[in-house]
Design an enzyme around this catalytic site. Structure first.
Site, PDB file in Angstrom:
ATOM      1  N   LYS A 133       0.852  -1.199   0.000  1.00 19.69           N
ATOM      2  CA  LYS A 133       0.000   0.000   0.000  1.00 19.69           C
ATOM      3  C   LYS A 133       0.886   1.246   0.000  1.00 19.69           C
ATOM      4  CE  LYS A 133      -1.717   2.908   2.700  1.00 19.69           C
ATOM      5  NZ  LYS A 133      -1.676   4.128   1.862  1.00 19.69           N
ATOM      6  N   CYS A 177      13.532  10.430   6.998  1.00 19.51           N
ATOM      7  CA  CYS A 177      13.380  10.041   8.406  1.00 19.51           C
ATOM      8  C   CYS A 177      14.692  10.172   9.165  1.00 19.51           C
ATOM      9  CB  CYS A 177      12.796   8.642   8.519  1.00 19.51           C
ATOM     10  SG  CYS A 177      13.463   7.490   7.336  1.00 19.51           S
ATOM     11  N   GLU A 209       9.799  16.236  15.047  1.00 22.38           N
ATOM     12  CA  GLU A 209      10.201  15.986  13.657  1.00 22.38           C
ATOM     13  C   GLU A 209       9.496  16.985  12.748  1.00 22.38           C
ATOM     14  OE1 GLU A 209       8.813  12.383  11.515  1.00 22.38           O
ATOM     15  OE2 GLU A 209      10.944  12.043  11.139  1.00 22.38           O
ATOM     16  N   GLU A 266       9.255   1.302  11.182  1.00 21.94           N
ATOM     17  CA  GLU A 266      10.347   2.267  11.040  1.00 21.94           C
ATOM     18  C   GLU A 266       9.693   3.632  11.076  1.00 21.94           C
ATOM     19  OE1 GLU A 266      12.359   5.046   9.518  1.00 21.94           O
ATOM     20  OE2 GLU A 266      12.578   3.891   7.666  1.00 21.94           O
TER      21      GLU A 266
HETATM   22  O1  TXE Z   1       2.460   9.909   7.716  1.00 21.03           O
HETATM   23  P1  TXE Z   1       1.707   8.545   7.998  1.00 21.03           P
HETATM   24  P2  TXE Z   1       1.890  11.243   7.031  1.00 21.03           P
HETATM   25  C1  TXE Z   1       6.251  11.817   9.457  1.00 21.03           C
HETATM   26  C2  TXE Z   1       6.625  13.223   9.081  1.00 21.03           C
HETATM   27  C3  TXE Z   1       5.387  13.735   8.428  1.00 21.03           C
HETATM   28  C4  TXE Z   1       4.335  13.079   9.280  1.00 21.03           C
HETATM   29  C5  TXE Z   1       2.975  12.953   8.670  1.00 21.03           C
HETATM   30  O2  TXE Z   1       6.931  13.942  10.238  1.00 21.03           O
HETATM   31  O3  TXE Z   1       5.286  15.118   8.470  1.00 21.03           O
HETATM   32  O4  TXE Z   1       4.856  11.797   9.519  1.00 21.03           O
HETATM   33  O5  TXE Z   1       3.034  12.275   7.423  1.00 21.03           O
HETATM   34  C6  TXE Z   1      -0.434   5.128   5.966  1.00 21.03           C
HETATM   35  N1  TXE Z   1      -3.603   2.553   9.111  1.00 21.03           N
HETATM   36  N2  TXE Z   1       6.684  10.834   8.490  1.00 21.03           N
HETATM   37  O6  TXE Z   1       0.626  11.662   7.668  1.00 21.03           O
HETATM   38  O7  TXE Z   1       0.301   8.768   8.372  1.00 21.03           O
HETATM   39  C7  TXE Z   1      -0.390   6.239   4.954  1.00 21.03           C
HETATM   40  O8  TXE Z   1      -1.430   6.088   4.008  1.00 21.03           O
HETATM   41  C8  TXE Z   1      -2.683   2.092   8.231  1.00 21.03           C
HETATM   42  C9  TXE Z   1       7.925  10.160   8.784  1.00 21.03           C
HETATM   43  O9  TXE Z   1       1.882  11.083   5.574  1.00 21.03           O
HETATM   44  O10 TXE Z   1       2.546   7.811   8.970  1.00 21.03           O
HETATM   45  C10 TXE Z   1       0.996   6.037   4.374  1.00 21.03           C
HETATM   46  O11 TXE Z   1       0.969   4.975   3.427  1.00 21.03           O
HETATM   47  N3  TXE Z   1      -1.929   2.892   7.475  1.00 21.03           N
HETATM   48  C11 TXE Z   1       8.133   8.979   7.930  1.00 21.03           C
HETATM   49  C12 TXE Z   1       1.802   5.623   5.608  1.00 21.03           C
HETATM   50  O12 TXE Z   1       0.848   5.152   6.553  1.00 21.03           O
HETATM   51  C13 TXE Z   1      -2.077   4.220   7.619  1.00 21.03           C
HETATM   52  C14 TXE Z   1       7.659   9.052   6.540  1.00 21.03           C
HETATM   53  C15 TXE Z   1       2.604   6.751   6.244  1.00 21.03           C
HETATM   54  O13 TXE Z   1       1.749   7.809   6.570  1.00 21.03           O
HETATM   55  C16 TXE Z   1      -2.998   4.771   8.528  1.00 21.03           C
HETATM   56  C17 TXE Z   1       6.380   9.722   6.404  1.00 21.03           C
HETATM   57  C18 TXE Z   1      -3.784   3.868   9.288  1.00 21.03           C
HETATM   58  N4  TXE Z   1      -4.691   4.293  10.169  1.00 21.03           N
HETATM   59  C19 TXE Z   1       5.985  10.614   7.360  1.00 21.03           C
HETATM   60  N5  TXE Z   1      -2.920   6.113   8.457  1.00 21.03           N
HETATM   61  C20 TXE Z   1       9.455   8.269   7.984  1.00 21.03           C
HETATM   62  N6  TXE Z   1       9.783   7.665   9.109  1.00 21.03           N
HETATM   63  O14 TXE Z   1      10.160   8.181   7.001  1.00 21.03           O
HETATM   64  C21 TXE Z   1      -1.972   6.407   7.537  1.00 21.03           C
HETATM   65  N7  TXE Z   1      -1.456   5.272   7.019  1.00 21.03           N
END
Ligand code: TXE
Length: 479
Positions: free
Chosen positions: A174, A283, A382, A249
């Site tokens: 996904k 990250c 972050e 992660e």
């Molecule tokens: O992240 P999400 P978001 C951090 C970074 C960013 C913040 C928000 O600070 O500003 O997160 O980003 C899926 N059940 N990182 O909101 O929600 C979503 O569709 C299952 C750090 O985009 O964590 C996507 O595929 N899945 C990070 C994935 O989770 C769900 C990289 C990541 O999205 C879900 C990205 C749910 N309930 C953001 N809700 C890193 N560590 O690299 C969302 N997703």
């Protein structure tokens, strides 16, 4: 290749239960309307993954044949690299330089690295008591749900699916709703490579809809997730119902530490790559720069001048090094943190504003704050954008203390010519990766993952195979 917008389930391109738009963040234009998997399509994907996983064609496939499939997929990605990299840049806003020179080549290398493991998954013969032969088998876990973020869309997807497929699992990928396009291209290439239908399914959709349904599904054996700490927490809570296995992660607030005896020009370059590579949407970004007091003024002056001259621009221009942030939401979040930096009394020494690139797109200047202390929000949270917080320290102990003053523990950098100091820092810092006199280095063979609230489990390297296999102990009576 052409853009794909449907779901890939069981080797077929199928419609979803709704659609969503994916935008080009550099132009704010819609690139495509993409089908979204609702609970029904998620169930279909899980059923076809299960069937493909159980099928003797896959279960009893010779391991070297699985390796060959991954090699073929790597070759196909390499052959189509230009289109895939251009698509990644359009969907994510990252400079073409990064997607074509780093992201997509890494995907290729990673697929080849894990292809090499497919026929090397050995067990042990254990010297047990009594008249028995005892040995272990390493078997695939089953149906793996891989939920990945938007910052390195195809690259991080490959971190999950290459080892998962090498170990003989079936995968449901996904991608993030902001960047679904390259995952679909990979799905097409996996079919062309000859993976049996259902072994790799790609189901775009929003997190709370598609992601949530995948984590809730009782027939998914494991979720491997990269994303925010808050969503990671929710994923783990939902997965506990199974219970199903989880690896996470998550975020970071990584320290990049410069001692007075360092090569300061190299350290400045490392500080810039540490925070501005990937627009800071990384990250492991070196988002806290810790500078030893005696070189603070000199280093910050050099850094501010270099950062001020870094041009933010059209990601498709091969010379651009800082592209567009992924979304309006992310841009607003980053600008909110810049405001918080001002309010908390940090001193702005470079950038600090939205960047104007043809009057459109979600661009923010390369921004550096000085005079930051560990209590400020920009030092604790972050930001996930091109914003650096500079702090000052006195000596090794103080450096380690400040470096570890965070809930996160993903990565750390240290710049010094003193070998002993470098290794002491590497030993004492709480981080899953430590870079000495370099930053942001990755290799498919080297493990990556977090300490503390940056998660658990490891991507990349031999250790990643543990995330996708389970051990069976077999007893044989000899008498
Ligand atoms: O992240 P999400 P978001 C951090 C970074 C960013 C913040 C928000 O600070 O500003 O997160 O980003 C899926 N059940 N990182 O909101 O929600 C979503 O569709 C299952 C750090 O985009 O964590 C996507 O595929 N899945 C990070 C994935 O989770 C769900 C990289 C990541 O999205 C879900 C990205 C749910 N309930 C953001 N809700 C890193 N560590 O690299 C969302 N997703």
């Amino acid at each position: 290749m052409e853009l794909r917008t449907k779901l890939l389930i069981g080797g077929e391109w199928v419609a979803g239960s709704s659609r969503f738009q994916t935008l080009n963040p550099a132009t704010e234009e819609t690139i495509a309307e993409v089908e979204e998997a609702g609970a029904g399509e998620v169930d279909l994907a899980v059923r076809s993954a299960r069937e493909a996983f159980e099928s003797p064609k896959w279960r009893h496939m010779d391991p070297h044949r699985r390796a060959a499939l991954l090699w073929t997929l790597a070759d196909l990605v390499e052959r189509n690299a230009e289109f895939i990299a251009a698509t990644e840049t359009r969907d994510n806003g990252k400079p073409l330089f990064e997607s074509s020179k780093v992201d997509i080549p890494f995907v290729v290398a990673n697929l080849r690295y894990f292809a090499g493991w497919a026929d090397k998954l050995t067990g042990d013969v254990i010297p047990v008591s009594g008249g028995f032969l005892n040995y272990t088998l390493r078997e695939p876990i089953g149906v793996i749900g891989a939920i990945v973020p938007w910052n390195f869309p195809l690259n991080i997807a490959s971190w999950k699916l290459a080892p998962a497929l090498a170990c003989g699992n079936a995968v449901i990928l996904k991608p993030a709703e902001q960047t679904p396009l390259t995952a679909l291209l990979l799905g097409e290439l996996a079919l062309e490579a000859g993976f049996p239908p259902g072994i790799l399914n790609v189901i775009p959709g929003r997190g709370p809809i598609t992601g949530q349904a995948l984590v809730e599904h009782p027939d998914v054996d494991k979720i491997c997730f990269t994303g925010s700490t808050s969503t990671g927490r929710l994923v783990m809570r939902t997965a506990a119902e199974g219970p199903k296995k989880v690896s996470l992660e998550l975020g970071g607030k990584s320290p990049n530490v410069v001692f007075a005896d360092a090569d300061l020009d190299a350290a400045v370059r490392g500080a810039l790559t540490g925070i501005f590579y990937g627009k800071g949407e990384v990250c492991a970004a070196g988002s806290r720069l810790l500078v030893e007091r005696s070189v603070h003024d000199e280093l910050v002056e050099k850094l501010a001048s270099k950062a001020s001259s870094m041009s933010v621009g059209d990601p498709t221009d091969p010379k651009t090094r800082i592209g567009a942030l992924v979304s309006a939401e992310q841009r607003d979040k980053v600008l909110g943190y810049i405001e918080a930096g001002h309010q908390d009394g940090a001193k702005l020494v470079a950038g600090g504003n939205q960047a104007d690139v043809n009057g459109r797109g979600y661009f923010v200047e390369a921004t550096v704050f000085d005079a930051v202390d560990s209590s400020m929000r920009i030092a604790r949270e972050e930001i996930f954008g091109p914003v650096l917080a500079t702090l000052t320290f006195d000596g090794l102990e103080d450096a380690v203390d400040i470096a570890n003053r965070t809930i996160y523990g993903l990565a750390a950098g240290v710049w010094t010519r003193d070998v002993g100091k470098a290794h002491r820092f590497a030993r004492d810092v709480q981080a899953g990766t430590v870079w000495v006199n370099t930053y942001n280095r990755y290799d498919p063979a080297s493990p990556f993952g977090g300490f503390k609230q940056s998660g658990f489990g490891r991507d990349l390297g031999e250790i990643a195979l543990q995330e996708y296999t389970q051990t069976k102990s077999v007893w044989v009576a000899l008498d």
